[in-house]
Motif scaffolding. Structure first.
Motif, PDB file in Angstrom:
ATOM      1  N   ALA A 227      22.817  42.742   9.895  1.00 50.39           N
ATOM      2  CA  ALA A 227      22.404  44.405   9.786  1.00 50.39           C
ATOM      3  C   ALA A 227      22.056  44.569  11.070  1.00 50.39           C
ATOM      4  N   ILE A 228      21.536  43.849  11.847  1.00 53.02           N
ATOM      5  CA  ILE A 228      20.299  44.232  13.624  1.00 53.02           C
ATOM      6  C   ILE A 228      21.725  43.704  14.455  1.00 53.02           C
ATOM      7  N   SER A 229      22.902  42.704  14.702  1.00 47.11           N
ATOM      8  CA  SER A 229      23.949  42.799  15.260  1.00 47.11           C
ATOM      9  C   SER A 229      24.535  44.484  15.027  1.00 47.11           C
ATOM     10  N   VAL A 230      25.207  44.341  14.297  1.00 49.43           N
ATOM     11  CA  VAL A 230      25.676  45.338  14.091  1.00 49.43           C
ATOM     12  C   VAL A 230      24.816  46.314  14.584  1.00 49.43           C
ATOM     13  N   LEU A 231      23.018  46.726  14.568  1.00 46.64           N
ATOM     14  CA  LEU A 231      22.925  48.294  15.358  1.00 46.64           C
ATOM     15  C   LEU A 231      22.892  47.750  16.270  1.00 46.64           C
ATOM     16  N   LEU A 232      22.663  46.616  17.075  1.00 43.37           N
ATOM     17  CA  LEU A 232      22.907  46.518  18.496  1.00 43.37           C
ATOM     18  C   LEU A 232      23.794  46.759  19.204  1.00 43.37           C
ATOM     19  N   CYS A 233      25.014  46.664  18.569  1.00 44.29           N
ATOM     20  CA  CYS A 233      26.593  47.091  19.048  1.00 44.29           C
ATOM     21  C   CYS A 233      27.326  48.192  18.784  1.00 44.29           C
ATOM     22  N   LEU A 234      26.272  49.420  17.621  1.00 44.32           N
ATOM     23  CA  LEU A 234      26.553  50.474  17.309  1.00 44.32           C
ATOM     24  C   LEU A 234      25.342  51.214  19.028  1.00 44.32           C
ATOM     25  N   VAL A 235      23.989  50.833  19.157  1.00 47.96           N
ATOM     26  CA  VAL A 235      23.393  51.452  19.901  1.00 47.96           C
ATOM     27  C   VAL A 235      23.473  50.926  21.766  1.00 47.96           C
ATOM     28  N   ASN A 236      24.346  50.203  21.495  1.00 49.69           N
ATOM     29  CA  ASN A 236      25.181  49.888  23.056  1.00 49.69           C
ATOM     30  C   ASN A 236      26.730  49.949  22.722  1.00 49.69           C
ATOM     31  N   HIS A 237      26.913  50.971  21.861  1.00 49.17           N
ATOM     32  CA  HIS A 237      28.405  51.616  22.053  1.00 49.17           C
ATOM     33  C   HIS A 237      29.813  50.327  22.225  1.00 49.17           C
ATOM     34  N   ALA A 238      29.246  49.068  21.312  1.00 47.59           N
ATOM     35  CA  ALA A 238      29.816  47.898  21.653  1.00 47.59           C
ATOM     36  C   ALA A 238      30.415  47.747  20.726  1.00 47.59           C
ATOM     37  N   PRO A 239      31.628  46.885  21.205  1.00 46.31           N
ATOM     38  CA  PRO A 239      32.283  46.329  19.480  1.00 46.31           C
ATOM     39  C   PRO A 239      31.695  45.380  18.608  1.00 46.31           C
ATOM     40  N   PHE A 240      32.100  45.662  17.931  1.00 46.54           N
ATOM     41  CA  PHE A 240      30.965  44.472  16.477  1.00 46.54           C
ATOM     42  C   PHE A 240      31.281  42.836  17.608  1.00 46.54           C
ATOM     43  N   TYR A 241      30.655  42.443  18.376  1.00 46.25           N
ATOM     44  CA  TYR A 241      30.921  40.978  18.158  1.00 46.25           C
ATOM     45  C   TYR A 241      30.918  40.422  17.995  1.00 46.25           C
ATOM     46  N   GLY A 242      31.785  38.896  17.418  1.00 41.61           N
ATOM     47  CA  GLY A 242      31.371  38.037  16.311  1.00 41.61           C
ATOM     48  C   GLY A 242      31.160  38.498  14.590  1.00 41.61           C
ATOM     49  N   ILE A 243      30.992  40.153  14.751  1.00 37.17           N
ATOM     50  CA  ILE A 243      31.568  39.870  13.213  1.00 37.17           C
ATOM     51  C   ILE A 243      32.615  40.058  11.922  1.00 37.17           C
ATOM     52  N   GLY A 244      32.327  39.593  10.947  1.00 32.22           N
ATOM     53  CA  GLY A 244      33.925  38.953  10.609  1.00 32.22           C
ATOM     54  C   GLY A 244      33.314  38.362   9.134  1.00 32.22           C
ATOM     55  N   VAL A 245      34.979  38.133   8.577  1.00 31.90           N
ATOM     56  CA  VAL A 245      34.177  37.649   7.067  1.00 31.90           C
ATOM     57  C   VAL A 245      33.809  36.244   6.798  1.00 31.90           C
ATOM     58  N   GLY A 246      33.899  35.996   8.190  1.00 31.12           N
ATOM     59  CA  GLY A 246      32.757  34.019   8.405  1.00 31.12           C
ATOM     60  C   GLY A 246      31.825  34.777   8.707  1.00 31.12           C
ATOM     61  N   THR A 247      31.115  35.647   8.936  1.00 33.37           N
ATOM     62  CA  THR A 247      30.028  36.477   9.000  1.00 33.37           C
ATOM     63  C   THR A 247      29.099  36.313   7.980  1.00 33.37           C
ATOM     64  N   VAL A 248      29.773  36.830   6.872  1.00 36.34           N
ATOM     65  CA  VAL A 248      29.455  37.844   6.091  1.00 36.34           C
ATOM     66  C   VAL A 248      29.390  36.155   4.788  1.00 36.34           C
ATOM     67  N   LEU A 249      29.899  35.570   4.629  1.00 28.53           N
ATOM     68  CA  LEU A 249      30.315  33.770   3.840  1.00 28.53           C
ATOM     69  C   LEU A 249      29.266  33.437   4.251  1.00 28.53           C
ATOM     70  N   THR A 250      29.281  33.178   5.633  1.00 30.67           N
ATOM     71  CA  THR A 250      28.094  32.168   6.378  1.00 30.67           C
ATOM     72  C   THR A 250      27.028  32.938   5.759  1.00 30.67           C
ATOM     73  N   ALA A 251      26.655  33.941   5.515  1.00 35.69           N
ATOM     74  CA  ALA A 251      25.094  34.834   4.873  1.00 35.69           C
ATOM     75  C   ALA A 251      24.883  34.499   3.410  1.00 35.69           C
ATOM     76  N   VAL A 252      25.790  34.430   2.491  1.00 34.94           N
ATOM     77  CA  VAL A 252      25.909  34.215   1.617  1.00 34.94           C
ATOM     78  C   VAL A 252      25.757  32.570   1.166  1.00 34.94           C
ATOM     79  N   PHE A 253      26.797  32.015   1.935  1.00 37.77           N
ATOM     80  CA  PHE A 253      26.778  30.911   1.191  1.00 37.77           C
ATOM     81  C   PHE A 253      25.317  29.542   1.821  1.00 37.77           C
TER      82      PHE A 253
END
Length: 210
Positions: free
Chosen positions: A165-191
């Motif tokens: 969530a912090i990564s997403v917020l950082l990218c939004l604040v800096n008007h940047a693409p969602f660097y490194g955020i993907g399905v794998g990110t969610v999978l690692t967070a969950v598993f």
């Protein structure tokens, strides 16, 4: 016997540390989304054009400060996490230099990404169980778990999701693409936290090591 036990602990600790650093870089190469626990450092690295290791050091030092605030004390364990932050940053940059970019079919990337989650979890498991100096990422999770009397594995799940969530917020604040955020990110967070829990139940370590 004590020196032999300490040698085993130190060896397993080094293995765990290298497994974590290796997994961080491999997850970037698979291009399915970086591991959740490294998402903030990767976003900082891309947004501000600094090395992944440097971004790791910045994040880790912040984690050390937060641990001191949460526990309301400054311990030797926390202080030792400071030089470890620099060592791990250099180790991450080393693997980033060593492992070249590569191209794999999507199916293979998914398979290898899943296997790398087990590598990451094993690295965390070894670093925690050897009871030496935790990486600040694991240290802050352990501190939160200790302060609020929560299980480590469940706390890691929540903490990793918070980092995403912090990564997403950082990218939004800096008007940047969602660097490194993907399905794998969610999978690692969950598993990853759940895989650690499996290791805790079924992977025995000698009593003089853990």
């Amino acid at each position: 016997m004590k020196s032999k036990a300490m040698a085993w602990r130190f060896l397993l600790y080094l293995v765990g540390l290298n497994l974590i650093a290796l997994a961080v870089v491999l997850n970037i190469r698979y291009d399915l989304g970086v591991a959740a626990f490294s998402s903030v450092m990767y976003a900082i690295s891309e947004i501000y054009s600094i090395s992944l290791g440097t971004a790791s050091i910045i994040c880790y030092l912040i984690f050390v400060v937060v641990q001191c605030i949460l526990s309301r004390k400054i311990t030797l364990q926390y202080l030792l996490e400071v030089p470890l932050s620099f060592a791990f940053g250099l180790l991450t940059d080393f693997y980033d230099w060593l492992i070249p970019a590569f191209s794999l079919a999507l199916a293979l990337r998914v398979i290898f990404f899943a296997l790398t989650m087990f590598v990451t979890a094993m690295g965390v498991f070894l670093c925690v169980k050897t009871n030496l100096v935790l990486t600040p990422t694991d240290g802050i999770v352990k501190t939160i778990a200790d302060v609020f009397l929560l299980p480590f594995s469940a706390t890691k799940n929540v903490f990793d999701l918070s980092l995403v969530a912090i990564s997403v917020l950082l990218c939004l604040v800096n008007h940047a693409p969602f660097y490194g955020i993907g399905v794998g990110t969610v999978l690692t967070a969950v598993f990853i936290g759940r895989i650690i829990k499996v290791y805790e139940k079924f992977v025995p370590l000698p009593e003089d090591v853990s």
